[in-house]
Design a protein around this motif. Structure first.
Motif, PDB file in Angstrom:
ATOM      1  N   LEU A 283      48.089  67.180  17.593  1.00 34.18           N
ATOM      2  CA  LEU A 283      46.731  68.234  17.221  1.00 34.18           C
ATOM      3  C   LEU A 283      46.378  68.532  15.961  1.00 34.18           C
ATOM      4  CD1 LEU A 283      45.684  70.537  19.329  1.00 34.18           C
ATOM      5  CD2 LEU A 283      47.887  71.808  18.298  1.00 34.18           C
ATOM      6  N   LEU A 284      46.791  67.991  14.859  1.00 34.79           N
ATOM      7  CA  LEU A 284      46.831  68.481  13.397  1.00 34.79           C
ATOM      8  C   LEU A 284      45.063  67.521  13.545  1.00 34.79           C
ATOM      9  CD1 LEU A 284      49.754  68.174  10.936  1.00 34.79           C
ATOM     10  CD2 LEU A 284      47.826  70.931  11.789  1.00 34.79           C
ATOM     11  N   TYR A 285      45.514  65.634  13.554  1.00 33.57           N
ATOM     12  CA  TYR A 285      44.649  65.267  14.000  1.00 33.57           C
ATOM     13  C   TYR A 285      43.021  65.589  14.557  1.00 33.57           C
ATOM     14  CZ  TYR A 285      47.148  62.004  12.125  1.00 33.57           C
ATOM     15  OH  TYR A 285      49.061  61.073  11.615  1.00 33.57           O
ATOM     16  N   VAL A 286      43.213  66.542  15.755  1.00 32.43           N
ATOM     17  CA  VAL A 286      42.060  66.654  16.472  1.00 32.43           C
ATOM     18  C   VAL A 286      41.613  68.169  14.837  1.00 32.43           C
ATOM     19  CG1 VAL A 286      41.137  67.999  18.155  1.00 32.43           C
ATOM     20  CG2 VAL A 286      42.968  66.478  18.772  1.00 32.43           C
ATOM     21  N   ALA A 287      42.468  68.885  14.583  1.00 26.12           N
ATOM     22  CA  ALA A 287      42.101  70.030  14.245  1.00 26.12           C
ATOM     23  C   ALA A 287      41.144  69.555  12.736  1.00 26.12           C
ATOM     24  CB  ALA A 287      42.890  70.742  13.732  1.00 26.12           C
ATOM     25  N   ALA A 288      41.823  68.654  12.451  1.00 26.87           N
ATOM     26  CA  ALA A 288      40.823  68.284  10.843  1.00 26.87           C
ATOM     27  C   ALA A 288      39.416  67.302  11.223  1.00 26.87           C
ATOM     28  CB  ALA A 288      42.337  66.748  10.006  1.00 26.87           C
ATOM     29  N   ILE A 289      39.853  66.144  12.276  1.00 21.33           N
ATOM     30  CA  ILE A 289      38.275  66.063  13.115  1.00 21.33           C
ATOM     31  C   ILE A 289      37.491  66.616  13.519  1.00 21.33           C
ATOM     32  CG2 ILE A 289      37.389  64.722  14.981  1.00 21.33           C
ATOM     33  CD1 ILE A 289      39.856  62.769  15.032  1.00 21.33           C
ATOM     34  N   VAL A 290      37.576  68.086  13.677  1.00 23.87           N
ATOM     35  CA  VAL A 290      36.938  69.399  13.913  1.00 23.87           C
ATOM     36  C   VAL A 290      36.346  69.562  12.638  1.00 23.87           C
ATOM     37  CG1 VAL A 290      36.851  71.203  15.072  1.00 23.87           C
ATOM     38  CG2 VAL A 290      37.661  69.464  16.446  1.00 23.87           C
ATOM     39  N   ALA A 291      37.430  70.201  12.047  1.00 25.10           N
ATOM     40  CA  ALA A 291      36.725  70.435  10.600  1.00 25.10           C
ATOM     41  C   ALA A 291      35.872  69.818   9.820  1.00 25.10           C
ATOM     42  CB  ALA A 291      38.077  70.695   9.995  1.00 25.10           C
ATOM     43  N   ALA A 292      36.006  68.303   9.538  1.00 17.55           N
ATOM     44  CA  ALA A 292      35.252  66.945   9.456  1.00 17.55           C
ATOM     45  C   ALA A 292      33.951  66.951   9.903  1.00 17.55           C
ATOM     46  CB  ALA A 292      35.802  66.040   9.442  1.00 17.55           C
ATOM     47  N   ALA A 293      33.696  67.073  11.373  1.00 19.87           N
ATOM     48  CA  ALA A 293      33.018  67.040  12.460  1.00 19.87           C
ATOM     49  C   ALA A 293      32.435  68.475  11.349  1.00 19.87           C
ATOM     50  CB  ALA A 293      32.804  66.764  13.351  1.00 19.87           C
ATOM     51  N   ALA A 294      32.374  69.379  12.080  1.00 17.15           N
ATOM     52  CA  ALA A 294      31.638  70.839  11.070  1.00 17.15           C
ATOM     53  C   ALA A 294      31.055  70.793  10.005  1.00 17.15           C
ATOM     54  CB  ALA A 294      32.913  71.522  11.498  1.00 17.15           C
ATOM     55  N   LEU A 295      32.112  70.694   9.118  1.00 13.54           N
ATOM     56  CA  LEU A 295      31.544  69.881   7.519  1.00 13.54           C
ATOM     57  C   LEU A 295      30.626  69.395   7.573  1.00 13.54           C
ATOM     58  CD1 LEU A 295      31.725  71.100   4.613  1.00 13.54           C
ATOM     59  CD2 LEU A 295      33.830  68.897   4.860  1.00 13.54           C
ATOM     60  N   VAL A 296      30.305  67.818   8.476  1.00 15.87           N
ATOM     61  CA  VAL A 296      29.003  67.504   8.237  1.00 15.87           C
ATOM     62  C   VAL A 296      27.913  68.345   8.807  1.00 15.87           C
ATOM     63  CG1 VAL A 296      28.836  64.427   9.664  1.00 15.87           C
ATOM     64  CG2 VAL A 296      30.858  65.125   8.543  1.00 15.87           C
ATOM     65  N   VAL A 297      28.250  68.535   9.507  1.00 13.18           N
ATOM     66  CA  VAL A 297      27.017  69.017  10.379  1.00 13.18           C
ATOM     67  C   VAL A 297      26.110  69.796   9.962  1.00 13.18           C
ATOM     68  CG1 VAL A 297      26.544  71.141  12.028  1.00 13.18           C
ATOM     69  CG2 VAL A 297      27.426  69.316  12.485  1.00 13.18           C
ATOM     70  N   LEU A 298      27.599  71.144   8.704  1.00 10.54           N
ATOM     71  CA  LEU A 298      26.598  71.867   7.808  1.00 10.54           C
ATOM     72  C   LEU A 298      26.296  71.070   6.803  1.00 10.54           C
ATOM     73  CD1 LEU A 298      26.902  74.881   6.508  1.00 10.54           C
ATOM     74  CD2 LEU A 298      29.353  74.139   5.770  1.00 10.54           C
ATOM     75  N   ILE A 299      26.485  70.057   6.200  1.00  7.98           N
ATOM     76  CA  ILE A 299      26.082  68.592   5.207  1.00  7.98           C
ATOM     77  C   ILE A 299      24.617  69.000   5.132  1.00  7.98           C
ATOM     78  CG2 ILE A 299      26.681  66.726   3.917  1.00  7.98           C
ATOM     79  CD1 ILE A 299      28.952  67.859   3.595  1.00  7.98           C
ATOM     80  N   VAL A 300      25.015  67.817   7.228  1.00 10.43           N
ATOM     81  CA  VAL A 300      23.512  67.499   7.470  1.00 10.43           C
ATOM     82  C   VAL A 300      21.791  68.556   8.017  1.00 10.43           C
ATOM     83  CG1 VAL A 300      22.448  66.986   9.694  1.00 10.43           C
ATOM     84  CG2 VAL A 300      24.313  65.626   8.945  1.00 10.43           C
TER      85      VAL A 300
END
Length: 135
Positions: A4-21
């Motif tokens: 669950l922590l890995y999934v949360a980290a991946i979701v947060a990283a994906a949200a950060l990538v989308v935000l950066i894009v």
């Protein structure tokens, strides 16, 4: 739970990538807008320089034209002064002619009887010459 922590980290990283894009896309659009504005200002600056030079040239021509009009106006003023003198001379001549005419009229009125008598004598003489011619 680690998953669950890995999934949360991946979701947060994906949200950060989308935000950066989206942020990069927005910044690139802003950069294009600013470049267009800079180009527009550069074009406006060159046009303003052209307008300024044309305005300066027009102002110089206007000043030259005003000087020319002033010079011609001064020449016309001298001409009108001369015409004023001619008018005054003509007025003096008219007054002299009026005085002479008045004097002649006065003299003719004084001697009107003599003139009428002279005309009668003249007519009588002419009539007698005509009668002698007819005989």
């Amino acid at each position: 739970m680690d998953v669950l922590l890995y999934v949360a980290a991946i979701v947060a990283a994906a949200a950060l990538v989308v935000l950066i894009v989206y942020l990069v896309t927005t910044l690139k659009a802003a950069q294009r807008t600013l470049n267009n504005a800079a180009d527009t200002l550069a074009n406006m600056d060159s046009q303003m320089q052209g307008i300024t030079s044309e305005t300066t040239e027009l102002l110089q021509k206007t000043n030259h034209l005003a000087d020319d009009v002033n010079q011609k106006s001064d020449k016309l003023n001298a001409l009108f002064e001369g015409l004023k003198g001619v008018g005054e001379t003509a007025d003096g001549l008219n007054q002299s002619v009026r005085k002479l005419s008045a004097q002649i009229s006065a003299a003719a009125s004084k001697n009107q009887e003599k003139v009428a008598e002279a005309l009668k004598w003249g007519n009588s003489i002419i009539d007698s010459f005509k009668k002698k011619k007819n005989y």
